[in-house]
Design a protein around this motif. Structure first.
Motif, PDB file in Angstrom:
ATOM      1  N   MET A  58      22.832   5.842  21.163  1.00 35.34           N
ATOM      2  CA  MET A  58      23.438   5.846  22.483  1.00 35.34           C
ATOM      3  C   MET A  58      22.775   4.739  23.310  1.00 35.34           C
ATOM      4  SD  MET A  58      23.609   9.100  25.196  1.00 35.34           S
ATOM      5  CE  MET A  58      24.325  10.163  23.985  1.00 35.34           C
ATOM      6  N   THR A  59      23.583   3.912  23.960  1.00 35.32           N
ATOM      7  CA  THR A  59      23.039   2.857  24.804  1.00 35.32           C
ATOM      8  C   THR A  59      22.418   3.469  26.066  1.00 35.32           C
ATOM      9  OG1 THR A  59      25.042   2.537  26.106  1.00 35.32           O
ATOM     10  CG2 THR A  59      24.871   1.295  24.020  1.00 35.32           C
ATOM     11  N   GLN A  60      21.642   2.676  26.783  1.00 30.49           N
ATOM     12  CA  GLN A  60      21.071   3.145  28.051  1.00 30.49           C
ATOM     13  C   GLN A  60      22.186   3.530  29.026  1.00 30.49           C
ATOM     14  OE1 GLN A  60      18.933  -0.619  28.147  1.00 30.49           O
ATOM     15  NE2 GLN A  60      17.242   0.516  29.080  1.00 30.49           N
ATOM     16  N   GLN A  61      23.245   2.731  29.080  1.00 35.56           N
ATOM     17  CA  GLN A  61      24.381   3.018  29.958  1.00 35.56           C
ATOM     18  C   GLN A  61      24.995   4.371  29.605  1.00 35.56           C
ATOM     19  OE1 GLN A  61      25.605   0.864  32.457  1.00 35.56           O
ATOM     20  NE2 GLN A  61      27.120   2.404  33.061  1.00 35.56           N
ATOM     21  N   GLU A  62      25.214   4.601  28.331  1.00 35.68           N
ATOM     22  CA  GLU A  62      25.781   5.878  27.886  1.00 35.68           C
ATOM     23  C   GLU A  62      24.837   7.038  28.174  1.00 35.68           C
ATOM     24  OE1 GLU A  62      28.447   4.224  24.139  1.00 35.68           O
ATOM     25  OE2 GLU A  62      26.325   4.681  23.840  1.00 35.68           O
TER      26      GLU A  62
ATOM     27  N   LEU B 232      27.521   9.286  41.635  1.00 39.81           N
ATOM     28  CA  LEU B 232      26.883   8.178  40.936  1.00 39.81           C
ATOM     29  C   LEU B 232      27.426   6.871  41.504  1.00 39.81           C
ATOM     30  CD1 LEU B 232      25.056   7.139  38.654  1.00 39.81           C
ATOM     31  CD2 LEU B 232      27.043   7.347  37.117  1.00 39.81           C
ATOM     32  N   GLU B 233      26.536   6.085  42.101  1.00 44.22           N
ATOM     33  CA  GLU B 233      26.936   4.804  42.683  1.00 44.22           C
ATOM     34  C   GLU B 233      26.738   3.648  41.724  1.00 44.22           C
ATOM     35  OE1 GLU B 233      24.878   4.650  46.458  1.00 44.22           O
ATOM     36  OE2 GLU B 233      26.534   5.728  47.408  1.00 44.22           O
ATOM     37  N   HIS B 234      25.622   3.660  41.006  1.00 46.28           N
ATOM     38  CA  HIS B 234      25.317   2.584  40.069  1.00 46.28           C
ATOM     39  C   HIS B 234      24.411   3.102  38.967  1.00 46.28           C
ATOM     40  CE1 HIS B 234      26.807  -0.370  42.951  1.00 46.28           C
ATOM     41  NE2 HIS B 234      26.076   0.230  43.865  1.00 46.28           N
ATOM     42  N   VAL B 235      24.544   2.513  37.802  1.00 45.16           N
ATOM     43  CA  VAL B 235      23.557   2.661  36.735  1.00 45.16           C
ATOM     44  C   VAL B 235      22.810   1.336  36.694  1.00 45.16           C
ATOM     45  CG1 VAL B 235      23.175   2.937  34.266  1.00 45.16           C
ATOM     46  CG2 VAL B 235      24.938   4.303  35.407  1.00 45.16           C
ATOM     47  N   LEU B 236      21.500   1.402  36.804  1.00 43.45           N
ATOM     48  CA  LEU B 236      20.646   0.215  36.806  1.00 43.45           C
ATOM     49  C   LEU B 236      19.859   0.191  35.499  1.00 43.45           C
ATOM     50  CD1 LEU B 236      19.379   0.845  40.424  1.00 43.45           C
ATOM     51  CD2 LEU B 236      21.243  -0.677  39.745  1.00 43.45           C
ATOM     52  N   LEU B 237      19.867  -0.951  34.826  1.00 44.45           N
ATOM     53  CA  LEU B 237      19.231  -1.053  33.524  1.00 44.45           C
ATOM     54  C   LEU B 237      18.117  -2.088  33.547  1.00 44.45           C
ATOM     55  CD1 LEU B 237      22.481  -1.154  31.361  1.00 44.45           C
ATOM     56  CD2 LEU B 237      21.094   0.849  31.938  1.00 44.45           C
ATOM     57  N   SER B 238      17.021  -1.747  32.913  1.00 42.60           N
ATOM     58  CA  SER B 238      15.974  -2.726  32.635  1.00 42.60           C
ATOM     59  C   SER B 238      16.023  -3.013  31.139  1.00 42.60           C
ATOM     60  CB  SER B 238      14.596  -2.176  33.043  1.00 42.60           C
ATOM     61  OG  SER B 238      14.163  -1.183  32.132  1.00 42.60           O
ATOM     62  N   ARG B 239      15.060  -3.707  30.644  1.00 44.12           N
ATOM     63  CA  ARG B 239      15.035  -4.005  29.210  1.00 44.12           C
ATOM     64  C   ARG B 239      14.981  -2.731  28.389  1.00 44.12           C
ATOM     65  NH1 ARG B 239      10.712  -4.785  25.758  1.00 44.12           N
ATOM     66  NH2 ARG B 239      11.326  -5.760  23.815  1.00 44.12           N
ATOM     67  N   ASP B 240      14.167  -1.766  28.837  1.00 45.19           N
ATOM     68  CA  ASP B 240      13.938  -0.571  28.031  1.00 45.19           C
ATOM     69  C   ASP B 240      14.293   0.738  28.724  1.00 45.19           C
ATOM     70  OD1 ASP B 240      12.745  -2.028  25.838  1.00 45.19           O
ATOM     71  OD2 ASP B 240      10.993  -2.304  27.135  1.00 45.19           O
TER      72      ASP B 240
ATOM     73  N   ARG C 131      12.371   6.766  32.123  1.00 45.30           N
ATOM     74  CA  ARG C 131      11.672   5.994  31.089  1.00 45.30           C
ATOM     75  C   ARG C 131      12.169   6.511  29.744  1.00 45.30           C
ATOM     76  NH1 ARG C 131       7.161   6.856  28.313  1.00 45.30           N
ATOM     77  NH2 ARG C 131       6.604   8.653  29.591  1.00 45.30           N
ATOM     78  N   ILE C 132      12.570   5.588  28.889  1.00 48.62           N
ATOM     79  CA  ILE C 132      13.191   5.932  27.614  1.00 48.62           C
ATOM     80  C   ILE C 132      12.211   5.638  26.479  1.00 48.62           C
ATOM     81  CG2 ILE C 132      15.180   5.522  26.111  1.00 48.62           C
ATOM     82  CD1 ILE C 132      15.856   6.542  28.991  1.00 48.62           C
ATOM     83  N   GLU C 133      12.099   6.577  25.548  1.00 42.59           N
ATOM     84  CA  GLU C 133      11.334   6.371  24.315  1.00 42.59           C
ATOM     85  C   GLU C 133      12.170   6.861  23.151  1.00 42.59           C
ATOM     86  OE1 GLU C 133       7.527   8.289  24.391  1.00 42.59           O
ATOM     87  OE2 GLU C 133       6.839   7.148  26.136  1.00 42.59           O
ATOM     88  N   ASP C 134      12.335   6.019  22.155  1.00 43.76           N
ATOM     89  CA  ASP C 134      13.083   6.378  20.950  1.00 43.76           C
ATOM     90  C   ASP C 134      14.470   6.936  21.272  1.00 43.76           C
ATOM     91  OD1 ASP C 134      10.873   5.633  19.325  1.00 43.76           O
ATOM     92  OD2 ASP C 134       9.958   7.598  19.652  1.00 43.76           O
ATOM     93  N   GLY C 135      15.122   6.350  22.276  1.00 41.86           N
ATOM     94  CA  GLY C 135      16.475   6.730  22.620  1.00 41.86           C
ATOM     95  C   GLY C 135      16.623   7.996  23.433  1.00 41.86           C
ATOM     96  N   LEU C 136      15.501   8.604  23.848  1.00 36.53           N
ATOM     97  CA  LEU C 136      15.528   9.836  24.644  1.00 36.53           C
ATOM     98  C   LEU C 136      14.773   9.635  25.948  1.00 36.53           C
ATOM     99  CD1 LEU C 136      14.771  12.459  21.854  1.00 36.53           C
ATOM    100  CD2 LEU C 136      17.001  11.980  22.896  1.00 36.53           C
ATOM    101  N   ILE C 137      15.133  10.423  26.953  1.00 39.49           N
ATOM    102  CA  ILE C 137      14.434  10.360  28.231  1.00 39.49           C
ATOM    103  C   ILE C 137      13.051  10.982  28.072  1.00 39.49           C
ATOM    104  CG2 ILE C 137      14.449  11.114  30.640  1.00 39.49           C
ATOM    105  CD1 ILE C 137      17.558  11.170  30.409  1.00 39.49           C
ATOM    106  N   ALA C 138      12.023  10.189  28.352  1.00 36.11           N
ATOM    107  CA  ALA C 138      10.634  10.647  28.214  1.00 36.11           C
ATOM    108  C   ALA C 138      10.056  11.095  29.550  1.00 36.11           C
ATOM    109  CB  ALA C 138       9.764   9.541  27.619  1.00 36.11           C
TER     110      ALA C 138
END
Length: 128
Positions: free
Chosen positions: A1-5, A66-74, A100-107
């Motif tokens: 799953m992408t960060q956006q998803e 939800l107004e915006h989804v903001l993405l960083s590198r990770d 904060r995301i680790e291994d595709g999950l919210i940490a």
């Protein structure tokens, strides 16, 4: 799953109160920190406490726009506009929920608010 998803699914789970879906998005040792001095403030540790916190927040009848989804590198953040009314109390706040995301999950989750005094007043008493 992408960060956006991941962000969109987190929002969907929150607005639909689908705690089983939300559980699938988080690590078992996830934490969620909210500012202030009220019933939802502080840090929830572990997926069960985080889900209980989400349930408590939702029990106040908030509209989570939800107004915006903001993405960083990770990692990712949700820019939200939360509104609700409880008697004479009105909640109208903008916030960023930073994940904060680790291994595709919210940490971990940390929430930043635009109206801390309003949040403290709104969440001071149990929902009706």
């Amino acid at each position: 799953m992408t960060q956006q998803e991941l962000a969109e699914t987190f929002h969907k789970a929150l607005t639909s109160k689908d705690w089983a879906l939300m559980r699938t998005l988080m690590r078992a040792d996830v934490s969620w920190t909210l500012p202030g001095d009220n019933r939802i403030s502080g840090t929830a540790h572990g997926v069960d406490e985080v889900l209980a916190r989400a349930g408590l927040i939702a029990s106040y009848g908030l509209n989570f726009a939800l107004e915006h989804v903001l993405l960083s590198r990770d990692n990712m953040a949700l820019a939200l506009h939360n509104t609700a009314r409880r008697g004479e109390l009105v909640l109208d706040e903008h916030l960023a929920t930073v994940c904060r995301i680790e291994d595709g999950l919210i940490a971990s989750i940390e929430t930043y608010l635009s109206d801390l005094d309003g949040m403290n007043a709104f969440f001071a008493e149990p929902p009706e």
